[in-house]
Design a protein around this motif. Structure first.
Motif, PDB file in Angstrom:
ATOM      1  N   SER A 265       0.649  -1.460   0.166  1.00 49.22           N
ATOM      2  CA  SER A 265       0.488  -0.111  -0.181  1.00 49.22           C
ATOM      3  C   SER A 265       1.083   1.073   0.026  1.00 49.22           C
ATOM      4  CB  SER A 265      -0.624   0.228   1.378  1.00 49.22           C
ATOM      5  OG  SER A 265      -0.037   0.458   2.539  1.00 49.22           O
ATOM      6  N   GLU A 266       2.203   1.611   0.523  1.00 48.90           N
ATOM      7  CA  GLU A 266       2.606   2.401   0.750  1.00 48.90           C
ATOM      8  C   GLU A 266       3.081   2.290  -0.568  1.00 48.90           C
ATOM      9  OE1 GLU A 266       5.906   2.825   3.812  1.00 48.90           O
ATOM     10  OE2 GLU A 266       4.684   1.319   5.179  1.00 48.90           O
ATOM     11  N   ILE A 267       3.845   0.761  -1.237  1.00 50.24           N
ATOM     12  CA  ILE A 267       4.437   1.419  -2.687  1.00 50.24           C
ATOM     13  C   ILE A 267       3.298   2.496  -3.932  1.00 50.24           C
ATOM     14  CG2 ILE A 267       5.328   0.054  -4.559  1.00 50.24           C
ATOM     15  CD1 ILE A 267       7.120  -1.313  -3.171  1.00 50.24           C
ATOM     16  N   GLU A 268       1.940   1.462  -3.509  1.00 47.92           N
ATOM     17  CA  GLU A 268       1.136   2.019  -4.441  1.00 47.92           C
ATOM     18  C   GLU A 268       0.897   3.952  -4.087  1.00 47.92           C
ATOM     19  OE1 GLU A 268      -2.345  -0.286  -3.779  1.00 47.92           O
ATOM     20  OE2 GLU A 268      -1.454  -2.501  -5.403  1.00 47.92           O
ATOM     21  N   GLN A 269       0.839   4.127  -2.700  1.00 45.31           N
ATOM     22  CA  GLN A 269       0.651   5.404  -2.957  1.00 45.31           C
ATOM     23  C   GLN A 269       1.576   6.328  -3.044  1.00 45.31           C
ATOM     24  OE1 GLN A 269       0.569   5.686   1.747  1.00 45.31           O
ATOM     25  NE2 GLN A 269      -1.463   4.947   1.600  1.00 45.31           N
ATOM     26  N   LYS A 270       3.243   6.037  -4.051  1.00 45.97           N
ATOM     27  CA  LYS A 270       3.936   7.085  -3.950  1.00 45.97           C
ATOM     28  C   LYS A 270       4.032   6.683  -5.561  1.00 45.97           C
ATOM     29  CE  LYS A 270       6.733   6.593  -0.479  1.00 45.97           C
ATOM     30  NZ  LYS A 270       8.020   6.527   0.264  1.00 45.97           N
TER      31      LYS A 270
END
Length: 111
Positions: A106-111
């Motif tokens: 989820s953190e990767i997708e947010q960036k």
């Protein structure tokens, strides 16, 4: 039963560590267990009526709760490692990378 005072002391130390381990492990696990129960109820009660996005969100939340439980266990194991003999084991680095990527998805997708 004990031939040396040192043996009795070591036995008491181990028992104290076991008691502390049990007491400390119950509180951190409790919130994760509660969240998991709520998510299971949500799946049971509304599983068929949830949208695809809703189901995916619940699945991600369940996965997160399971990772939290594993992390709590790992922290407790690490905290009490001094009382045990270390065992070396081989690990599959690919599995480790896949798990790390899943944890950060989820953190990767947010960036």
């Amino acid at each position: 039963m004990y031939s040396q005072p040192d043996q009795l002391g070591q036995s008491l130390d181990m028992r104290v560590h076991e008691c502390i381990h049990y007491a400390v492990s119950q509180d951190p696990k409790s919130p994760a267990n509660s969240i998991e129960m709520i998510l299971n109820e949500l799946v049971t009660e509304e599983g068929d009526t949830q949208s695809g996005d809703g189901r995916e969100s619940v699945e991600r939340a369940m996965s997160t709760v399971q990772r939290i439980a594993v992390q709590v266990e790992d922290i407790l194991d690490y905290a009490f490692a001094a009382t045990e003999t270390a065992e070396i084991e081989n690990v599959d680095i690919n599995e480790c990378v896949e798990e790390a990527l899943a944890n950060l998805k989820s953190e990767i997708e947010q960036k």
